[in-house]
Design a protein around this motif. Structure first.
Motif, PDB file in Angstrom:
ATOM      1  N   LEU A 300      40.133  51.552  34.448  1.00 48.08           N
ATOM      2  CA  LEU A 300      40.184  50.107  34.153  1.00 48.08           C
ATOM      3  C   LEU A 300      40.214  49.898  32.637  1.00 48.08           C
ATOM      4  CD1 LEU A 300      37.581  48.520  36.621  1.00 48.08           C
ATOM      5  CD2 LEU A 300      40.004  47.916  36.456  1.00 48.08           C
ATOM      6  N   HIS A 301      39.377  50.667  31.967  1.00 47.28           N
ATOM      7  CA  HIS A 301      39.275  50.565  30.513  1.00 47.28           C
ATOM      8  C   HIS A 301      40.600  50.970  29.853  1.00 47.28           C
ATOM      9  CE1 HIS A 301      37.382  50.552  26.646  1.00 47.28           C
ATOM     10  NE2 HIS A 301      37.855  51.776  26.428  1.00 47.28           N
ATOM     11  N   LEU A 303      43.608  50.905  31.120  1.00 48.53           N
ATOM     12  CA  LEU A 303      44.667  49.914  31.364  1.00 48.53           C
ATOM     13  C   LEU A 303      44.473  48.653  30.513  1.00 48.53           C
ATOM     14  CD1 LEU A 303      45.108  50.248  35.241  1.00 48.53           C
ATOM     15  CD2 LEU A 303      46.660  51.019  33.449  1.00 48.53           C
ATOM     16  N   GLU A 304      43.222  48.216  30.410  1.00 46.45           N
ATOM     17  CA  GLU A 304      42.966  47.012  29.603  1.00 46.45           C
ATOM     18  C   GLU A 304      43.292  47.271  28.147  1.00 46.45           C
ATOM     19  OE1 GLU A 304      39.644  44.218  31.652  1.00 46.45           O
ATOM     20  OE2 GLU A 304      38.950  46.180  30.953  1.00 46.45           O
ATOM     21  N   ASP A 305      42.948  48.480  27.710  1.00 47.52           N
ATOM     22  CA  ASP A 305      43.155  48.840  26.313  1.00 47.52           C
ATOM     23  C   ASP A 305      44.643  48.817  25.921  1.00 47.52           C
ATOM     24  OD1 ASP A 305      42.104  49.774  23.816  1.00 47.52           O
ATOM     25  OD2 ASP A 305      43.105  51.690  24.276  1.00 47.52           O
ATOM     26  N   ARG A 309      46.715  43.314  32.453  1.00 51.73           N
ATOM     27  CA  ARG A 309      45.674  42.450  33.032  1.00 51.73           C
ATOM     28  C   ARG A 309      45.276  43.096  34.345  1.00 51.73           C
ATOM     29  NH1 ARG A 309      48.863  37.276  31.530  1.00 51.73           N
ATOM     30  NH2 ARG A 309      48.231  37.157  29.353  1.00 51.73           N
ATOM     31  N   VAL A 310      43.994  43.403  34.487  1.00 50.13           N
ATOM     32  CA  VAL A 310      43.577  44.179  35.661  1.00 50.13           C
ATOM     33  C   VAL A 310      42.772  43.330  36.647  1.00 50.13           C
ATOM     34  CG1 VAL A 310      43.499  46.338  34.349  1.00 50.13           C
ATOM     35  CG2 VAL A 310      41.414  44.983  34.585  1.00 50.13           C
ATOM     36  N   TYR A 311      42.881  43.709  37.910  1.00 49.84           N
ATOM     37  CA  TYR A 311      42.026  43.125  38.950  1.00 49.84           C
ATOM     38  C   TYR A 311      41.046  44.220  39.338  1.00 49.84           C
ATOM     39  CZ  TYR A 311      45.763  39.701  39.146  1.00 49.84           C
ATOM     40  OH  TYR A 311      46.696  38.744  38.813  1.00 49.84           O
ATOM     41  N   ARG A 312      39.775  43.987  39.073  1.00 51.42           N
ATOM     42  CA  ARG A 312      38.729  44.985  39.330  1.00 51.42           C
ATOM     43  C   ARG A 312      38.541  45.212  40.817  1.00 51.42           C
ATOM     44  NH1 ARG A 312      35.229  46.227  35.252  1.00 51.42           N
ATOM     45  NH2 ARG A 312      33.367  47.077  36.250  1.00 51.42           N
ATOM     46  N   THR A 321      47.541  45.323  38.874  1.00 51.45           N
ATOM     47  CA  THR A 321      47.576  44.756  37.526  1.00 51.45           C
ATOM     48  C   THR A 321      48.638  43.662  37.452  1.00 51.45           C
ATOM     49  OG1 THR A 321      49.282  46.272  36.697  1.00 51.45           O
ATOM     50  CG2 THR A 321      46.983  47.010  36.536  1.00 51.45           C
TER      51      THR A 321
END
Ligand SMILES: Cc1ncc(COP(=O)(O)O)c(C=O)c1O
Length: 390
Positions: A300-301, A303-305, A309-312, A321
């Motif tokens: 998750l980290h 991809l965000e980095d 935009r992520v869906y947890r 995403t």
């Protein structure tokens, strides 16, 4: 030229997920498209398979499943899912949950009857409904937490509705249905006499205390639910093709007939070894969930980095995403860019929707991989930060 293919095969395409795996091999990328682990399965289960072959469990098993395996499935369904069942009459062992789902649908659906499917959905359910002649009715799971509108769902039920498919925990969204949501679905099923088919293959992959509830365990739903599962995801054995459908004796009799003429049976030595899997020490499941949580948090980290935009996810091993802001024409163009230029295979979001435009800004990643594989993917994805937008 004469069209030899049947009309039904012309209504759906090859699996995009499996196609991405083949494209990934061509580009020698990191495969975060198809959901299968790249780490080894538990040694004791593999040893059990070798032992079963040596002990000559090499001929057909009983069509609906080896006796010991059905007993192990029933025992586990009682302790984990809270539903006692009769292994003699209420289980059909199939070639993976894939076959369990299509055999069940073929066993219950008449041409023209309606089947409700939550959208986005696991790719197979589209062709599954077409193959059994059903008319699918899609109910939207709304972002960001993938809730469904109760009114919309209630309105979808009618006299033609035969079944509803629920995948819980859900692929691709990572949604874990709450007890209240399941109760709402159960009430509608009971009101309209509709069967629920629940695909629960991610039932042990849960994050931050999320709880798995089987629809069959809710009052009145035991005999109105077909619960589908397999050893693929829980024990990292996707290639073994051992799954099952649990249903009332009456429904099971129909499912067994379809299953018999489709495949006769799942591989016998692997059914024997699956007994070892289902009877594994219960601590295995906690470790499994913990390790997946570490992978999920790491990725998750990552991809965000790099700008997704992520869906947890609360369960299963996928991250959906949104990439609408990244400037690509659509999800397919972006997925091809990712595999060809960045070296990471993913699944374009449109393959999870009935209308491709609904998924045009989405990309799904899977993370059942060694940490080093995820790190390799992370390195490659960093190129996105410097690459020009398309
Ligand atoms: C929701 C869901 N159901 C079924 C399957 C296939 O399972 P099996 O290997 O048991 O056929 C998958 C595989 O990705 C899946 O995500």
């Amino acid at each position: 030229m004469k069209e030899y293919s049947s009309d039904r095969t012309l209504k759906f395409t090859e699996s995009v997920i499996r196609e991405m795996t083949r494209i990934c091999l061509k580009h020698q990328g990191v495969n975060l498209a198809q959901g299968f682990p790249d780490f080894p399965a538990p040694m004791e289960i593999k040893e059990a398979a070798i032992k079963a072959i040596r002990a000559d469990f090499n001929q057909y098993a009983i069509t609906w499943g080896a006796v010991k395996l059905r007993q192990a499935i029933a025992d586990k369904f009682a302790w984990y899912n809270g539903v006692p069942i009769d292994p003699e009459k209420e289980i059909t062992v199939c070639c993976g949950s894939t076959e369990a789902m299509i055999s069940s649908l073929l066993a219950i659906v008449n041409s023209g009857e309606e089947v409700i499917v939550f959208e986005p959905f696991y790719e197979n359910y589209g062709p599954d409904t077409i193959l059994c002649g059903a008319k699918p009715r899609f109910i939207t799971l709304h972002e960001p937490d993938w809730y469904f509108d109760e009114k919309e769902l209630a309105q979808a039920f009618n006299n033609k509705t035969k079944a509803i498919i629920i995948n819980n925990p859900n692929n691709p969204t990572g949604k874990v249905f709450s007890r209240e949501e399941l109760q709402f679905i159960a009430d509608l099923c009971l009101k309209w006499g509709v069967l629920a088919l629940t695909d629960e293959i991610y039932e042990h992959i849960l994050y931050e205390g999320a709880k798995h509830i089987s629809l069959a365990s809710l009052p009145g739903m035991r005999d109105q639910t077909i619960t589908i599962n397999s050893i693929s995801k829980t024990y990292s054995l996707t290639g073994w093709r051992v799954g099952w459908a649990i249903a009332s004796a009456h429904l099971t009799a129909s499912i067994r007939k379809v299953h018999d003429f489709l495949t006769v049976g799942a591989p016998h030595p692997l059914q024997e070894a699956a007994v070892t899997a289902l009877r594994i020490d219960q601590s295995y499941y906690q470790t499994l969930a913990k390790q997946y949580q570490e992978r999920r948090n790491f990725f998750l980290h990552v991809l965000e980095d790099v700008g997704f935009r992520v869906y947890r996810p609360d369960g299963a091993y996928y991250i959906m995403t949104d990439v609408g802001h990244l400037g690509f024409p659509d999800d397919v163009a972006f997925a091809f860019y990712l595999v060809e230029k960045i070296g990471v295979a993913t699944v374009p979001g449109s393959s999870f929707y009935s209308v491709p435009s609904l998924g045009a800004t989405k990309i799904r990643f899977c993370f059942p991989k060694k940490m080093e594989t995820l790190q390799q993917a992370a390195e490659k994805l960093k190129k996105l930060k410097t690459a020009g937008k398309k």
